[in-house]
Design an enzyme around this catalytic site. Sequence first.
Site, PDB file in Angstrom:
ATOM      1  CE  LYS A   1      -3.437  -0.478   2.691  1.00 18.05           C
ATOM      2  NZ  LYS A   1      -4.199  -0.590   3.970  1.00 18.05           N
TER       3      LYS A   1
ATOM      4  NE  ARG B   1      -6.585   4.079   5.395  1.00 19.43           N
ATOM      5  CZ  ARG B   1      -7.868   3.806   5.174  1.00 19.43           C
ATOM      6  NH1 ARG B   1      -8.250   2.537   5.122  1.00 19.43           N
ATOM      7  NH2 ARG B   1      -8.741   4.763   4.993  1.00 19.43           N
TER       8      ARG B   1
ATOM      9  N   GLY C   1      -8.284  -6.961   5.813  1.00 12.31           N
ATOM     10  CA  GLY C   1      -9.115  -7.060   6.997  1.00 12.31           C
ATOM     11  C   GLY C   1      -8.463  -7.683   8.204  1.00 12.31           C
TER      12      GLY C   1
ATOM     13  CG  MET D   1      -2.733  -6.295   9.299  1.00  9.75           C
ATOM     14  SD  MET D   1      -1.721  -7.086  10.526  1.00  9.75           S
ATOM     15  CE  MET D   1      -0.564  -5.769  10.865  1.00  9.75           C
TER      16      MET D   1
ATOM     17  NE  ARG E   1      -6.803  -3.932  -1.744  1.00 15.47           N
ATOM     18  CZ  ARG E   1      -7.191  -4.007  -0.487  1.00 15.47           C
ATOM     19  NH1 ARG E   1      -6.293  -3.982   0.492  1.00 15.47           N
ATOM     20  NH2 ARG E   1      -8.467  -4.099  -0.178  1.00 15.47           N
TER      21      ARG E   1
ATOM     22  CG  HIS F   1      -7.076 -48.888  -6.438  1.00 11.41           C
ATOM     23  ND1 HIS F   1      -8.422 -48.653  -6.569  1.00 11.41           N
ATOM     24  CD2 HIS F   1      -6.688 -49.488  -7.590  1.00 11.41           C
ATOM     25  CE1 HIS F   1      -8.836 -49.111  -7.739  1.00 11.41           C
ATOM     26  NE2 HIS F   1      -7.795 -49.624  -8.387  1.00 11.41           N
TER      27      HIS F   1
ATOM     28  CB  SER G   1      10.312 -41.910 -17.830  1.00  6.96           C
ATOM     29  OG  SER G   1       9.213 -41.218 -17.254  1.00  6.96           O
TER      30      SER G   1
ATOM     31  CB  CYS H   1       5.702 -40.333 -15.695  1.00  5.85           C
ATOM     32  SG  CYS H   1       6.646 -41.779 -15.181  1.00  5.85           S
TER      33      CYS H   1
ATOM     34  CE1 TYR I   1       7.773 -37.632 -20.344  1.00  8.31           C
ATOM     35  CE2 TYR I   1       9.711 -37.552 -21.751  1.00  8.31           C
ATOM     36  CZ  TYR I   1       8.834 -38.276 -20.951  1.00  8.31           C
ATOM     37  OH  TYR I   1       9.026 -39.615 -20.772  1.00  8.31           O
TER      38      TYR I   1
END
Length: 775
Positions: free
Chosen positions: A49, A112, A121, A123, A268, A383, A664, A732, A752
């Site tokens: 802020k 503030r 909300g 503080m 903000r 499972h 993999s 994987c 990948y």
Amino acid sequence: MTTRTPYATIFDDESSNPERPERPIRKEPMSLVLRFTDDVEDRFQLGNKGANLVKMTRIGMPVPQGFTLTIDAFRQFMRERKLPVDQIRESIAWLEEESGHGFGSGLQFSVRSSGPVSMPGMMDTVLNVNSEEELLTSARDVFASWNGARAREYRRLHGISDDLGTAVIVQRMVFGNRGESSGTGVLFTRNPNTGEDELFGEYLPNAQGEELVSGATTPLALTELRDRMPDAYEQLHDRVKELERHFGDMQDVEFTIEDGELFILQTRNGKRTGQAAVKIAVDLANENIITRRAAVQQVSPEQVESLLYNHLEDPGDAKPLVTGLPAAPGAAVGRAIFEPAQAAEEAKSGPVILVRPETTPDDIQGIAAAVGVLTCRGGYSSHASIVARAMGKPCITGAEDADLDLDAGVLRVNGNMVRSGDVITVDGSTGNVYVGELELARSEGSAELETLLEWADATTSLRVWANADTPEMVSAARRFGARGIGLLRTERMFNQPESLQLIREYILADESAKRRQTLAALQDRQREDFIDIFRALDGMPLIVRLLDMPLHEFLPEGYGDGDERIQSRRVEMAEVNPMMGHRGVRLGISQPGLYKMQVDAIQEARAEAPADVRLMIPQVISQREAIVVKEHIDHAGLEVGVMIETVRACMRADRLAEHTDFFSFGTNDLTQAVFSFSREDAEKKFLNTYLDQGLLQHNPFTILDEMGVGRVMDMAIRWGREVKPDLGIGICGEHGGNPESIAVAYRLGVSYVSCSPFRIPVARLAAAHAALAEG
């Protein structure tokens, strides 16, 4: 934003807007108290802020002036219980001169909090401060509220560090309650629910901000302000859209109009839904306010995830019946059904939730028919968890406070009962189960999401593949943008009743002739299944993992009770530690007919439905195992790789690379091996204690452990690519769909990641974030 178009940054240059004179900038800021005119924008000193108030002052916004007690002042206060009183007095004197009013005589302040991370909300805020002692007391109270119960709980829930601290903003009050030409309001520069380019907010005439936020008075739509004070509305519209262009994001703005004069109190980046986040990012890029790369960075994987799964709109006052492990995300409502066959039948007339003590391969039809799954036992790797995640269904496991009496057809929880057919709601994202029907927010895709993900793909070399075991899952993977299928688990293909019966006949056969007969029948069945899968690929490559599952798991407890032959074979095959027992490559070497049958079925299927298929051998520890398996199978025209799940395989990666075509990593089993943890035992018995006491920062089965497992992987990758520089390497398993783990994978240099089809959009965005974070 670190990347902006020239239009977005036009007001960063002090000389570029001659029509709007700027306030003088003090070049020698004070150490513990900084004015809005000081040339300091560090949010770790001023908070978000405070930093934004300095930026707004610099670009000529009508900001009521003030000063900030920095986070260094907070730390001094927490150590010594002292405020920088002299510096505060100097800044008050400056504001008196600036405003032409004395403190307490026309000059009042608001006090503030301003943290580096937004905590709305949480503080304390104090308004209408009139005397010095009241101001000092208010500053102390705001600093102290950092350690208030609600603030601590908020930080715990949102993973915010307690060490960040907060600044305190002291700002000149302006008054919206001075008649009909005054008022106050809050707005978003775009619709935070849909992302539409329209001002969205509320306004109260002749009122102060606390009246608006308290809810005591019903506010008016912003269109009322346009009708009552068109000049003020037009000025407000222009100013807030200028803020949007400057910050490169939708803004949440508080404003006050005092006697017709507009003041911007704060701005903000606005909170928004996942749907809005995607649309806003894409629209801002198309409007040349931000770049495409910035648009990709602006949307979080969690926001994309919210577009893919149904979720609870708001539980309201509903209390959970029981809470288990959130094993697969999403939410579902349906009738509780306790038997898989009944679930498959009842699902024809409406949605059902399959509720079981735990699930086995026999339950697959019930899981497939249900909209969600609840089990009393099991963990994240049970499972039920694995199958439900793969199917994109919400799942809760390990609800151990629940007792399911299958004979009575009743689920009992602490004196409460759910009978078969009663409606329940399951939230797989939190683990909560509710009695009755709660409202769900439906998942929605969008054209903007497709656009954003295309931009994401263009920013990274890390590709996203999918884990898929059926034609339907392959089609879903292709629809979500997968580049290939990185894991087809062939043991899942035995879940269909005919195949399951055949593999059981093979296991129970005493004679080799009977085994050959059942293998031949299995080969026919698998060939037809592979043909359907290959046709669904539509050109995508596919990695088929040969059978990994221990055979005794096809004879679960309860199956064949009373049959002496089945019980005898189950006892004969039982293992003390199945994860490290007779499975994977060890099964393929001791019973080579199984792998030969599978590969022959693949080759026959390729003859009818050509496909780019690659074979993967699980659980290898040496190059000799890979060589022996390759000698037993017809792998002509097929690449053969290995699944790296053991520490020894990592240590022998160079030799394995000599005899295989790709690696993999099976990171779930590799994590168990490196940690010497049994996942289900760890998650049930001690892992939460380790996390609570800070012995581990994350659950290593959820977020890949970079410092331990990652280092072992790094050695294997480097050694493998020393032998074959272009060696394809993937991951994987569940880690492949986790954003933090994907970032680790990118740093390791894997080719990948492979995940559930329903995680692909999240993984694509996370792969882009990983690349952008590394520059």
